[in-house]
Design a protein around this motif. Sequence first.
Motif, PDB file in Angstrom:
ATOM      1  N   VAL A   2      22.521 -28.264  70.284  1.00  0.00           N
ATOM      2  CA  VAL A   2      21.071 -28.157  70.361  1.00  0.00           C
ATOM      3  C   VAL A   2      20.421 -29.137  69.394  1.00  0.00           C
ATOM      4  O   VAL A   2      19.390 -29.756  69.724  1.00  0.00           O
ATOM      5  CB  VAL A   2      20.619 -26.707  70.072  1.00  0.00           C
ATOM      6  CG1 VAL A   2      19.110 -26.607  70.002  1.00  0.00           C
ATOM      7  CG2 VAL A   2      21.178 -25.758  71.113  1.00  0.00           C
ATOM      8  N   ASP A   3      21.028 -29.325  68.236  1.00  0.00           N
ATOM      9  CA  ASP A   3      20.480 -30.266  67.253  1.00  0.00           C
ATOM     10  C   ASP A   3      20.506 -31.695  67.795  1.00  0.00           C
ATOM     11  O   ASP A   3      19.558 -32.455  67.590  1.00  0.00           O
ATOM     12  CB  ASP A   3      21.267 -30.164  65.943  1.00  0.00           C
ATOM     13  CG  ASP A   3      20.600 -30.931  64.815  1.00  0.00           C
ATOM     14  OD1 ASP A   3      19.350 -30.866  64.729  1.00  0.00           O
ATOM     15  OD2 ASP A   3      21.322 -31.594  64.045  1.00  0.00           O
ATOM     16  N   GLU A   6      17.742 -32.040  70.312  1.00  0.00           N
ATOM     17  CA  GLU A   6      16.466 -32.077  69.608  1.00  0.00           C
ATOM     18  C   GLU A   6      16.209 -33.451  68.984  1.00  0.00           C
ATOM     19  O   GLU A   6      15.098 -33.993  69.072  1.00  0.00           O
ATOM     20  CB  GLU A   6      16.435 -30.998  68.528  1.00  0.00           C
ATOM     21  CG  GLU A   6      15.129 -30.919  67.783  1.00  0.00           C
ATOM     22  CD  GLU A   6      15.161 -29.867  66.685  1.00  0.00           C
ATOM     23  OE1 GLU A   6      14.211 -29.868  65.885  1.00  0.00           O
ATOM     24  OE2 GLU A   6      16.106 -29.067  66.629  1.00  0.00           O
ATOM     25  N   GLN A   7      17.225 -34.040  68.391  1.00  0.00           N
ATOM     26  CA  GLN A   7      17.077 -35.374  67.804  1.00  0.00           C
ATOM     27  C   GLN A   7      16.826 -36.418  68.892  1.00  0.00           C
ATOM     28  O   GLN A   7      16.007 -37.324  68.713  1.00  0.00           O
ATOM     29  CB  GLN A   7      18.318 -35.737  66.987  1.00  0.00           C
ATOM     30  CG  GLN A   7      18.418 -34.993  65.688  1.00  0.00           C
ATOM     31  CD  GLN A   7      19.674 -35.363  64.906  1.00  0.00           C
ATOM     32  OE1 GLN A   7      20.484 -36.176  65.351  1.00  0.00           O
ATOM     33  NE2 GLN A   7      19.835 -34.759  63.740  1.00  0.00           N
ATOM     34  N   TRP A   9      15.413 -35.906  71.811  1.00  0.00           N
ATOM     35  CA  TRP A   9      14.063 -35.709  72.321  1.00  0.00           C
ATOM     36  C   TRP A   9      13.016 -36.235  71.335  1.00  0.00           C
ATOM     37  O   TRP A   9      12.015 -36.832  71.747  1.00  0.00           O
ATOM     38  CB  TRP A   9      13.804 -34.231  72.618  1.00  0.00           C
ATOM     39  CG  TRP A   9      12.438 -34.022  73.177  1.00  0.00           C
ATOM     40  CD1 TRP A   9      11.384 -33.446  72.555  1.00  0.00           C
ATOM     41  CD2 TRP A   9      11.973 -34.426  74.462  1.00  0.00           C
ATOM     42  NE1 TRP A   9      10.269 -33.455  73.373  1.00  0.00           N
ATOM     43  CE2 TRP A   9      10.621 -34.061  74.553  1.00  0.00           C
ATOM     44  CE3 TRP A   9      12.569 -35.061  75.543  1.00  0.00           C
ATOM     45  CZ2 TRP A   9       9.854 -34.301  75.677  1.00  0.00           C
ATOM     46  CZ3 TRP A   9      11.804 -35.300  76.663  1.00  0.00           C
ATOM     47  CH2 TRP A   9      10.468 -34.930  76.725  1.00  0.00           C
ATOM     48  N   ASP A  10      13.229 -36.031  70.045  1.00  0.00           N
ATOM     49  CA  ASP A  10      12.304 -36.570  69.044  1.00  0.00           C
ATOM     50  C   ASP A  10      12.251 -38.096  69.122  1.00  0.00           C
ATOM     51  O   ASP A  10      11.186 -38.695  68.991  1.00  0.00           O
ATOM     52  CB  ASP A  10      12.711 -36.130  67.635  1.00  0.00           C
ATOM     53  CG  ASP A  10      12.366 -34.681  67.344  1.00  0.00           C
ATOM     54  OD1 ASP A  10      11.528 -34.112  68.085  1.00  0.00           O
ATOM     55  OD2 ASP A  10      12.950 -34.118  66.393  1.00  0.00           O
TER      56      ASP A  10
END
Length: 78
Positions: A2-3, A6-7, A9-10
Amino acid sequence: MVDAVEQWWDGVELWLAQLAFPFQFALLMCVLLPLSLGLARLIDRVVDNASTRFNPVPKVPPAAEQEQPRKVEAGEPS
């Protein structure tokens, strides 16, 4: 996992925010327009299938097989 997502997507969000507006608009229309149309078509099919499943259309026999009303001749009691 998930991390990492998330990175990623950022990074995509930052890249998109730094683009000039015409490029942002063109990119979003090329991505969001087909996705929106596809989602709308999927929702339409799901609703159509659900409505036919829960409210089926009654089967009507063909017109040739239906009884024809008898014509009343002049002078016959009806």
